[in-house]
Design an enzyme around this catalytic site. Structure first.
Site, PDB file in Angstrom:
ATOM      1  N   LYS A  85      63.837 -87.056  27.918  1.00 59.07           N
ATOM      2  CA  LYS A  85      62.399 -87.732  27.869  1.00 59.07           C
ATOM      3  C   LYS A  85      61.761 -87.552  26.295  1.00 59.07           C
ATOM      4  O   LYS A  85      62.283 -86.588  25.590  1.00 59.07           O
ATOM      5  CB  LYS A  85      61.360 -87.384  28.808  1.00 59.07           C
ATOM      6  CG  LYS A  85      61.285 -85.725  28.869  1.00 59.07           C
ATOM      7  CD  LYS A  85      60.226 -85.360  29.861  1.00 59.07           C
ATOM      8  CE  LYS A  85      59.887 -83.771  29.843  1.00 59.07           C
ATOM      9  NZ  LYS A  85      58.905 -83.562  30.674  1.00 59.07           N
ATOM     10  N   ARG A  99      50.048 -80.946  39.556  1.00 60.60           N
ATOM     11  CA  ARG A  99      50.133 -82.045  38.682  1.00 60.60           C
ATOM     12  C   ARG A  99      50.708 -83.400  39.497  1.00 60.60           C
ATOM     13  O   ARG A  99      49.872 -84.410  39.955  1.00 60.60           O
ATOM     14  CB  ARG A  99      51.090 -81.851  37.557  1.00 60.60           C
ATOM     15  CG  ARG A  99      50.955 -82.814  36.343  1.00 60.60           C
ATOM     16  CD  ARG A  99      51.435 -82.144  35.069  1.00 60.60           C
ATOM     17  NE  ARG A  99      52.948 -82.089  35.208  1.00 60.60           N
ATOM     18  CZ  ARG A  99      53.829 -81.790  34.311  1.00 60.60           C
ATOM     19  NH1 ARG A  99      53.529 -81.538  33.020  1.00 60.60           N
ATOM     20  NH2 ARG A  99      55.200 -81.693  34.561  1.00 60.60           N
ATOM     21  N   TYR A 133      42.738 -78.288   0.275  1.00 63.29           N
ATOM     22  CA  TYR A 133      41.532 -78.938   0.767  1.00 63.29           C
ATOM     23  C   TYR A 133      40.340 -77.570   1.265  1.00 63.29           C
ATOM     24  O   TYR A 133      41.112 -76.766   1.932  1.00 63.29           O
ATOM     25  CB  TYR A 133      41.784 -80.039   2.027  1.00 63.29           C
ATOM     26  CG  TYR A 133      42.192 -81.152   1.683  1.00 63.29           C
ATOM     27  CD1 TYR A 133      41.265 -82.051   0.670  1.00 63.29           C
ATOM     28  CD2 TYR A 133      43.396 -81.706   2.030  1.00 63.29           C
ATOM     29  CE1 TYR A 133      41.599 -83.399   0.503  1.00 63.29           C
ATOM     30  CE2 TYR A 133      43.605 -83.177   1.498  1.00 63.29           C
ATOM     31  CZ  TYR A 133      42.962 -83.976   0.863  1.00 63.29           C
ATOM     32  OH  TYR A 133      43.371 -85.267   0.495  1.00 63.29           O
ATOM     33  N   MET A 150      48.178 -84.489   4.353  1.00 57.55           N
ATOM     34  CA  MET A 150      48.791 -85.721   4.789  1.00 57.55           C
ATOM     35  C   MET A 150      50.292 -85.491   4.326  1.00 57.55           C
ATOM     36  O   MET A 150      51.109 -85.938   5.109  1.00 57.55           O
ATOM     37  CB  MET A 150      48.270 -86.938   4.797  1.00 57.55           C
ATOM     38  CG  MET A 150      48.773 -88.208   5.496  1.00 57.55           C
ATOM     39  SD  MET A 150      47.813 -90.036   5.077  1.00 57.55           S
ATOM     40  CE  MET A 150      46.435 -89.393   6.060  1.00 57.55           C
TER      41      MET A 150
END
Length: 362
Positions: free
Chosen positions: A35, A132, A257, A305
């Site tokens: 999956k 769940r 940053y 990024m």
């Protein structure tokens, strides 16, 4: 198109890992869980590598089963969340897929399905404590009887549950889940499947008829403080890039940053071409290990990024163009995940489209 960021998928490692799972599973058969695009490794790529040895694939959605059948795979395929809407049942039968049944709505859809186009093989999912998906243990006899009475359902009904914290070996929660499952299914016919990857490692009493292994197939572990390699598995993905700059930065200058890391001395700072735009976790903290060539160096400053910055004081030989390894053999994804406050599955599933995937037989 990628710049220099490459995810190398080691096909030999996948085959090694499946063989090791089979050896550990004893008499139980193995569902190879593919999956989430095979945990980010590529669904068709992984299925092709395992085609000769896999008895069964497990997927999360009907669409994944369709992709596997379109690629020519004829193994059993179990859809772990079952049908999402009534029309899925006919498509599952057409494709020869199997469905986990976990909710009353699915029972209603199945009750209206005729046997004219064949019967659907199903697995009755039991909520033994994860809360769940699945039917409560007290409803299992009733639901099983309803499924057995439906003309559109195959008479062999599987029995399935999922563990919430099987990575805690000998923990009380998993022991209680096993007991609830066994009590709820006592006297019932049909194959049983309880164990996920962590349970294969730590809960031999729960192997039953089928184990469902995802993480271990890719050489990944969620056991605290342990990598897949610690259990004899090999990482199936290496993530790498290149060093694109080396700058001399002065003492007291702040990096990246918001300037979250300050240079303690005049020092070389490397810049590597990878960032959260490629899937490397933005949450990776300063100090996260990275390899430049064969030397381990720490990440410093914030992941951006497209770029990360590296402390190269321990790698004076580093040059622009050198290979930078973010995770792989010898640098476990589990280690990076711990520095980023997540799990290794999250990392490999997070690769973006601009990463170049290549295959390696190793």
């Amino acid at each position: 198109m990628s710049r220099t960021t490459v995810a190398t998928i080691h096909l030999g490692a996948l085959r090694h890992n499946l063989a090791r799972i089979k050896a550990m599973a004893g008499l139980a058969k193995v569902m190879a869980v593919v999956k989430a695009d095979a945990y980010g490794h590529g669904l068709e790529r992984v299925a092709r590598a395992l085609d000769a040895d896999a008895e069964c694939f497990a997927v999360a959605a009907l669409g994944d089963g369709l992709r596997l059948r379109a690629a020519g795979h004829r193994q059993r395929i179990v859809v772990l969340s079952g049908p999402d809407q009534p029309g899925d049942i006919a498509e599952m039968r057409r494709l020869g897929l199997e469905a986990a049944i976990h909710h009353e709505a699915q029972l209603a859809w199945l009750s209206e399905a005729s046997a004219l186009r064949g019967r659907l093989r199903v697995w009755l999912k039991i909520d033994s404590g994860m809360h769940r998906l699945g039917f409560a243990p007290g409803r299992v006899i009733e639901v099983h009887a309803r499924l057995a009475g439906m003309p559109g359902v195959d008479p062999e009904i599987g029995l399935l549950t999922h563990f919430a914290e099987s990575e805690v070996f000998d923990g009380g929660a998993t022991r209680a889940q096993i007991a609830r499952f066994n009590e709820a299914t006592q006297g019932m016919d049909g194959p049983r499947s309880l164990s996920n990857s962590a349970a294969v490692l730590g809960w031999p009493a729960a192997r039953a008829d089928w184990v469902r292994t995802g993480g271990l197939l890719y050489g990944l572990s969620v056991v605290d403080g342990k990598s897949g390699a610690d259990f004899g598995f090999r990482p199936a993905m290496t993530l790498s890039t290149r060093l694109i700059a080396i700058n001399r930065i002065g003492q007291g200058e702040r990096i990246g940053y918001n300037g979250t890391w300050t240079c303690p001395e005049d020092m070389p700072v490397g810049v590597a071409a990878i960032g959260y735009g490629d899937g490397y976790p933005r949450s990776a903290a300063s100090g996260t290990p990275v390899w430049v060539g064969e030397t381990s160096v720490p990440l410093i400053g914030r992941v951006s990024m497209d770029l990360v910055t590296l402390d190269l004081r321990e790698a004076p030989q580093a040059r622009v163009g050198d290979r930078v390894t973010l995770w792989g053999d010898g640098l476990p994804a589990e280690t990076i995940a711990a520095h980023a406050g997540t799990i290794s599955y999250d990392l490999t599933c997070g690769m973006t489209r601009r990463v170049l995937f290549v295959e390696d037989e190793g």
